[in-house]
Design an enzyme around this catalytic site. Structure first.
Site, mmCIF file in Angstrom:
data_model
loop_
_atom_site.group_PDB
_atom_site.id
_atom_site.type_symbol
_atom_site.label_atom_id
_atom_site.label_comp_id
_atom_site.label_asym_id
_atom_site.label_seq_id
_atom_site.Cartn_x
_atom_site.Cartn_y
_atom_site.Cartn_z
ATOM 1 N N ASP A 1 -12.148 -9.559 4.127
ATOM 2 C CA ASP A 1 -13.223 -9.296 2.687
ATOM 3 C C ASP A 1 -13.811 -11.307 3.115
ATOM 4 O O ASP A 1 -15.115 -11.268 3.011
ATOM 5 C CB ASP A 1 -12.754 -9.109 1.362
ATOM 6 C CG ASP A 1 -13.478 -7.441 1.392
ATOM 7 O OD1 ASP A 1 -13.130 -6.666 2.648
ATOM 8 O OD2 ASP A 1 -13.951 -6.791 0.580
ATOM 9 N N ASP B 1 -2.390 -18.626 1.143
ATOM 10 C CA ASP B 1 -3.354 -18.896 0.400
ATOM 11 C C ASP B 1 -4.486 -19.962 0.670
ATOM 12 O O ASP B 1 -5.425 -20.315 0.655
ATOM 13 C CB ASP B 1 -2.485 -19.843 -0.832
ATOM 14 C CG ASP B 1 -1.723 -20.804 -0.467
ATOM 15 O OD1 ASP B 1 -0.627 -20.136 1.031
ATOM 16 O OD2 ASP B 1 -0.366 -21.363 -1.330
ATOM 17 N N ASP C 1 -6.344 -6.854 4.381
ATOM 18 C CA ASP C 1 -7.977 -6.586 3.448
ATOM 19 C C ASP C 1 -8.387 -7.566 2.420
ATOM 20 O O ASP C 1 -9.421 -8.112 2.708
ATOM 21 C CB ASP C 1 -6.376 -6.030 2.387
ATOM 22 C CG ASP C 1 -7.773 -4.815 1.478
ATOM 23 O OD1 ASP C 1 -9.124 -4.232 1.448
ATOM 24 O OD2 ASP C 1 -7.375 -5.025 -0.097
ATOM 25 N N TYR D 1 0.640 -0.961 0.300
ATOM 26 C CA TYR D 1 0.011 0.132 -0.154
ATOM 27 C C TYR D 1 0.685 1.187 0.412
ATOM 28 O O TYR D 1 0.534 2.142 -0.451
ATOM 29 C CB TYR D 1 -0.480 0.110 1.120
ATOM 30 C CG TYR D 1 -2.124 -0.651 1.672
ATOM 31 C CD1 TYR D 1 -2.447 -2.659 0.904
ATOM 32 C CD2 TYR D 1 -2.507 0.198 0.974
ATOM 33 C CE1 TYR D 1 -3.677 -3.082 1.103
ATOM 34 C CE2 TYR D 1 -4.183 -0.789 0.928
ATOM 35 C CZ TYR D 1 -4.781 -2.399 0.534
ATOM 36 O OH TYR D 1 -5.675 -2.645 0.513
ATOM 37 N N LYS E 1 3.722 -15.583 3.740
ATOM 38 C CA LYS E 1 3.900 -16.684 2.215
ATOM 39 C C LYS E 1 5.322 -16.213 2.165
ATOM 40 O O LYS E 1 6.189 -16.019 1.776
ATOM 41 C CB LYS E 1 3.606 -15.600 0.740
ATOM 42 C CG LYS E 1 3.437 -16.581 -0.608
ATOM 43 C CD LYS E 1 2.170 -17.819 0.062
ATOM 44 C CE LYS E 1 2.355 -18.220 -1.961
ATOM 45 N NZ LYS E 1 1.653 -19.350 -1.263
HETATM 46 C C1 IPM Z 1 -10.686 -1.593 3.368
HETATM 47 C C2 IPM Z 1 -10.984 -1.106 2.436
HETATM 48 C C3 IPM Z 1 -10.126 0.120 1.586
HETATM 49 C C4 IPM Z 1 -8.519 -0.839 1.890
HETATM 50 C C5 IPM Z 1 -9.724 0.817 0.602
HETATM 51 C C6 IPM Z 1 -11.170 1.519 0.414
HETATM 52 C C7 IPM Z 1 -8.662 1.782 0.135
HETATM 53 O O1 IPM Z 1 -10.461 -2.305 1.094
HETATM 54 O O2 IPM Z 1 -10.374 -0.630 4.515
HETATM 55 O O3 IPM Z 1 -10.321 -2.388 3.705
HETATM 56 O O4 IPM Z 1 -8.162 -1.493 0.847
HETATM 57 O O5 IPM Z 1 -7.178 -0.919 2.574
HETATM 58 MG MG MG Z 2 -10.798 -4.410 1.802
#
Ligand code: IPM
Ligand code: MG
Length: 356
Positions: A250, A222, A246, A139, A190
């Site tokens: 999700d 993975d 990240d 990032y 990894k």
């Molecule tokens: C999160 C989001 C952010 C990230 C984006 C919006 C920059 O996906 O907070 O997980 O990638 O960190």
């Molecule tokens: Mg995210």
């Protein structure tokens, strides 16, 4: 207590409005006071100031202990160069506030297991804490950019960089959290491919000596993705670098029934923090009074706990949310075949009722 509220884009306005009403109610209940200032970030800040994190917002920030954030982003800003995108506002704010530790609890609330796509017995009672490093890795790593080589061909570069100290800092947060929970910490990397992961693993092992009562394990990312679906209950605390965190967060959000339930805290280690739902701006449902406000409401609870030292108020909000869910109220995202969805505002009203 001073709080900076940044609704941001998409559904941000709707969930922030509800969260603020809930906050007002809990403040009243506990007979205390709290001052909210509202500012701009992301796409709406671009439209208004030409900058996703304008100086006006940073000035507001200087007098606040915590930030509540809705969401940033939307298709109308997708054409902008990377530096001017809404997401850049959030990324710069994380940097400015030195928010290196991102906590993403994945909890299956009682009654929500049937909303998960996994079989109920795999997720019932699930309680995982994902600790994501938030200021390192690809990032922010340099060099980065799109360049042209000698032959005129373009190539893109991003760099995954971690200093030993940065790994140690996030490791400490994760070990301490594990100490307060089931005392199991899984570090995800990894290391079979990446040097940066080998350093990560070494530092985590080294820290482990300091926390002998925490059972430390390592897993390749993975495999971790697979294990989160195949057997999620094996996990207590997961710690990982920025990009892996990240993605895995999700992925894990699906286990809870809906990403619309998941709060997050981003901490600087000194008590300040930024609190936001894990979901994004969800522009496709913005303005419809349909979005689930519970992730935002639960984020205010995390703020009360981690930045404002009000464990009692945080618990009251969490109990209220749990009781509304237990009564069967669901927003669209959590509904199954025979459920009737309630609106964003109604969900907020129900939580406020439960608080009273
Ligand atoms: C999160 C989001 C952010 C990230 C984006 C919006 C920059 O996906 O907070 O997980 O990638 O960190
Ligand atoms: Mg995210």
């Amino acid at each position: 207590m001073n709080v900076l509220c940044l609704p941001g884009d998409g559904v941000g306005d709707e969930i922030m409005a509800v969260a603020r009403r809930v906050l007002e109610q809990v403040v009243k209940k506990f007979d205390t006071s709290l001052n909210c200032v509202e500012g701009k970030i992301g796409g709406n800040a671009i439209d208004h100031y030409g900058n996703p994190l304008p100086d006006e917002t940073l000035t507001q920030l200087s007098s606040c202990q915590a930030v509540l954030l809705g969401a940033v982003g939307g298709a109308q800003w997708d054409h902008l160069p990377a530096e001017q995108r809404p997401e850049k506002g959030l990324l710069r704010l994380r940097q400015k506030m030195e928010l290196f530790a991102n906590l993403r609890p994945i909890q299956v609330l009682e009654g929500c297991a049937p909303s998960s796509p996994l079989k109920q017995e795999y997720v019932e009672g699930l309680d995982i804490m994902i600790v994501r490093e938030l200021l390192g890795g690809m990032y922010y790593g340099e060099p980065r950019g799109i360049y042209i080589d000698d032959k005129g061909e373009r190539y893109g570069v991003n760099s995954v960089v971690y200093t030993e100290q940065a790994i140690r800092n996030i490791g400490e947060v994760a070990f301490r959290l594990a100490t307060q929970r089931q005392k199991r910490l899984c570090s995800v990397d990894k290391a079979n491919v990446l040097e940066v992961s080998r350093l990560w693993r070494e530092v985590m092992d080294d820290l482990g000596q300091k926390y002998p009562h925490v059972q430390l394990s390592h897993m390749y990312v993975d495999n971790a993705a697979m294990q989160l679906i195949a057997d999620p209950k094996q996990f207590d605390v997961l710690v990982t670098e920025n990009a892996f965190g990240d993605i895995l967060s999700d992925l894990a959000s699906v286990l809870a029934g809906s990403i619309g339930l998941l709060p997050s805290a981003s901490l600087d280690g000194k008590g300040s923090g930024l609190y936001e739902p894990c979901h994004g701006a969800a522009s496709e449902i913005a303005g419809r009074n349909q979005v689930n406000p519970l992730a935002m409401i639960l984020s205010t609870a995390m703020m009360l706990r981690h930045s404002l030292q009000r464990q009692d108020m945080a618990q009251a909000i969490e109990n209220a949310v749990q009781s509304v869910i237990a009564q069967g109220y669901r927003t669209q995202d959590l509904c199954r075949q025979h459920d009737t969805p309630i609106s964003t505002e109604r969900m907020g009203d129900m939580v406020i009722d439960a608080l009273q």
